[in-house]
Scaffold this motif. Structure first.
Motif, short mmCIF file in Angstrom:
data_model
loop_
_atom_site.label_atom_id
_atom_site.label_comp_id
_atom_site.label_asym_id
_atom_site.label_seq_id
_atom_site.Cartn_x
_atom_site.Cartn_y
_atom_site.Cartn_z
N LEU A 88 39.05 -2.19 -46.34
CA LEU A 88 39.19 -1.20 -47.41
C LEU A 88 39.54 0.17 -46.85
O LEU A 88 39.13 0.54 -45.75
CB LEU A 88 37.89 -1.11 -48.22
CG LEU A 88 37.43 -2.38 -48.92
CD1 LEU A 88 36.16 -2.11 -49.70
CD2 LEU A 88 38.51 -2.92 -49.85
N GLN A 89 40.27 0.92 -47.65
CA GLN A 89 40.66 2.28 -47.25
C GLN A 89 39.44 3.19 -47.21
O GLN A 89 38.62 3.18 -48.11
CB GLN A 89 41.69 2.83 -48.24
CG GLN A 89 42.32 4.15 -47.83
CD GLN A 89 43.31 4.65 -48.86
OE1 GLN A 89 43.26 4.24 -50.01
NE2 GLN A 89 44.21 5.53 -48.45
N ARG A 241 35.83 11.01 -61.74
CA ARG A 241 35.48 9.61 -61.50
C ARG A 241 34.10 9.28 -62.03
O ARG A 241 33.88 8.22 -62.63
CB ARG A 241 35.57 9.32 -60.00
CG ARG A 241 35.22 7.88 -59.61
CD ARG A 241 36.25 6.91 -60.14
NE ARG A 241 37.55 7.15 -59.53
CZ ARG A 241 38.65 6.49 -59.87
NH1 ARG A 241 38.59 5.57 -60.82
NH2 ARG A 241 39.80 6.76 -59.27
N ARG A 358 44.24 -3.66 -56.42
CA ARG A 358 44.08 -2.24 -56.10
C ARG A 358 42.69 -1.72 -56.47
O ARG A 358 42.19 -0.78 -55.85
CB ARG A 358 45.14 -1.41 -56.84
CG ARG A 358 46.51 -1.45 -56.18
CD ARG A 358 47.54 -0.76 -57.04
NE ARG A 358 48.86 -0.77 -56.42
CZ ARG A 358 49.97 -0.42 -57.05
NH1 ARG A 358 49.91 -0.02 -58.32
NH2 ARG A 358 51.14 -0.45 -56.43
N TYR A 361 40.44 -2.60 -53.56
CA TYR A 361 40.92 -1.93 -52.35
C TYR A 361 40.57 -0.45 -52.35
O TYR A 361 40.33 0.14 -51.29
CB TYR A 361 42.43 -2.10 -52.24
CG TYR A 361 43.04 -1.43 -51.02
CD1 TYR A 361 42.83 -1.97 -49.74
CD2 TYR A 361 43.81 -0.28 -51.14
CE1 TYR A 361 43.37 -1.36 -48.62
CE2 TYR A 361 44.35 0.33 -50.02
CZ TYR A 361 44.14 -0.22 -48.77
OH TYR A 361 44.67 0.39 -47.66
N TYR A 362 40.46 0.16 -53.53
CA TYR A 362 40.16 1.58 -53.66
C TYR A 362 38.66 1.83 -53.82
O TYR A 362 38.24 2.98 -53.96
CB TYR A 362 40.92 2.14 -54.86
CG TYR A 362 41.04 3.64 -54.89
CD1 TYR A 362 41.81 4.33 -53.96
CD2 TYR A 362 40.38 4.39 -55.86
CE1 TYR A 362 41.92 5.70 -54.00
CE2 TYR A 362 40.50 5.77 -55.90
CZ TYR A 362 41.27 6.42 -54.97
OH TYR A 362 41.38 7.78 -55.01
N SER A 363 37.84 0.78 -53.80
CA SER A 363 36.42 0.91 -54.14
C SER A 363 35.65 1.77 -53.13
O SER A 363 34.70 2.47 -53.52
CB SER A 363 35.77 -0.47 -54.24
OG SER A 363 35.88 -1.17 -53.02
N VAL A 365 36.76 4.41 -51.59
CA VAL A 365 37.04 5.81 -51.94
C VAL A 365 36.22 6.21 -53.16
O VAL A 365 35.68 7.32 -53.22
CB VAL A 365 38.54 6.00 -52.20
CG1 VAL A 365 38.84 7.44 -52.63
CG2 VAL A 365 39.35 5.66 -50.95
N VAL A 366 36.12 5.32 -54.13
CA VAL A 366 35.30 5.60 -55.31
C VAL A 366 33.83 5.76 -54.91
O VAL A 366 33.13 6.64 -55.43
CB VAL A 366 35.47 4.46 -56.34
CG1 VAL A 366 34.52 4.66 -57.52
CG2 VAL A 366 36.90 4.40 -56.82
#
Length: 392
Positions: A88-89, A241, A358, A361-363, A365-366
């Motif tokens: 993950l990013q 968010r 997505r 994959y963005y979790s 960052v969240v």
């Protein structure tokens, strides 16, 4: 350092950051090409594909095809596990910072217990736990800055414009707050500036330099206003968010009254904490107003402790609601497919799979958007508690 070494060894077997990302969370897998063909009624040998690729026999096979947007696609849900997180990013930054913050919090608690049991040492020794808290705060701002920079280097201009707009708005608000009298807002700037100027003047005098202070009051206020603008720009998307996850979480907690009430309290918590620093609403209500037979609610010293204890408890509450908010975010994958069914036309299989993939994959960052303000607030409370000589 001994405690840090021990916790670094333990983190190899147990990581609080991994537990937060995996505890009671379910993610959705994107449908495979075969599942999409079956759902859309497209034969496996269909020639509708636009992108082609050689297989092992050197023959061309279809890799891209389109399906109707209203295709009934069923997503498979699986539990999130640690092996899913490594690609993950920003997961590396998230894991390192959260584990480091846990280590710093543990060191701070141990240090405070030591000084409480041996109070005569607190006046003679420097509290090294403050260094840990300062390091955590610096690392939090560093990651916030890294996340914000992404909105300026991307092709989309909407995020960049939103950050700039909120930064200027925070600058204007900060400049307005800094001119509010101390009798209304307990900012403590006047006393802090006087102590800072006196200490700096004495230091410069010992060095043989004749100076009334390193900076004027207007310069200090301008620096604070500019710093508030930077912080406001970094906190734009974490705030948006959180609001989105709060709104989504309400839909999945309709039958659970307690969780819904906790979500409401968690959402309005920053406003409750802010009101305690307004003198007519906070200090005067709790320490001066007579409440009938109960009299004054608390003394001035008790109010100072309460003002630090409340945000501490609200931070713990937000931490306890992490899985509720994160699951509401992960459910966006299912909601995107539901919204897609209401659209007309066709969509490529790769684009549909990306809509689902997505989200997970963005979790990380969240999760950073959600957890970083908690870590920042907790360490600021630690600094205020120790440097302000407050008793909690």
């Amino acid at each position: 350092m001994i405690v840090a070494s021990i916790m670094q060894k333990l983190s190899q077997y147990y990581s609080f950051s991994e537990w937060l990302m995996c505890h009671r969370l379910v993610r959705y897998l994107h449908p495979s090409d075969e599942e999409l063909r079956t759902a859309a009624g497209i034969p496996a040998t269909s020639g509708r594909g636009r992108g082609k690729k050689h297989n092992q026999n050197g023959q061309l096979r279809d890799t891209t095809f389109t399906v109707p947007c209203n295709t009934e696609v069923t997503l498979t849900s699986v539990n999130v596990n640690a092996t899913d997180l490594h690609h993950l990013q920003f997961y590396t930054e998230y894991k390192w910072l959260v584990d480091f913050a846990v280590c710093a919090t543990f060191i701070y608690i141990i240090t405070e217990l030591y000084y409480w049991l041996t109070p005569y040492h607190s006046a003679e020794e420097f509290n090294l736990s403050l260094i840990w808290s300062l390091m955590v705060i610096l690392f939090v701002f560093k990651i916030f800055w890294s996340l914000t920079v992404l909105y300026f280097v991307g092709d989309e201009g909407g995020e960049r414009a939103l950050c700039i707009t909120f930064s200027f708005a925070c600058l204007v608000v900060a400049m307005g707050i800094l001119i509010v009298d101390e009798s209304v807002l307990e900012f403590g700037l006047e006393e802090a500036y006087s102590n800072f100027t006196l200490g700096a003047s004495l230091f410069l005098a010992r060095q043989g330099i004749d100076s009334s202070g390193p900076a004027s009051k207007i310069t200090l206020k301008l620096i604070l206003a500019l710093w508030s603008a930077v912080i406001g720009g970094c906190f734009v998307f974490p705030g948006l968010r959180l609001a989105q996850m709060y709104n989504d979480a309400q839909k999945y907690c309709i039958d659970n009254f307690i969780i819904r009430m906790l979500l409401h309290v968690n959402f309005v918590a920053p406003l409750l904490v802010m009101l305690l620093w307004l003198k007519p609403v906070g200090r005067e209500v709790f320490t001066k107003v007579q409440w009938g037979q109960y009299g004054i609610l608390m003394s001035a010293e008790a109010f100072e402790s309460f003002r630090l204890l409340l945000p501490l408890l609200l931070s713990v509450l937000r931490l306890c609601l992490t899985s509720v908010h994160m699951q509401a975010y992960l459910n966006l994958a299912h909601e995107r497919i539901q919204l897609l069914r209401n659209e007309a036309g066709r969509i490529a299989n790769i684009e549909l799979q990306r809509k689902v993939a997505r989200v997970f994959y963005y979790s990380s960052v969240v999760m950073l958007h959600y957890i970083l303000p908690i870590i920042l607030l907790l360490n600021i409370i630690f600094l205020l508690k120790t440097l302000g000589k407050c008793i909690i």
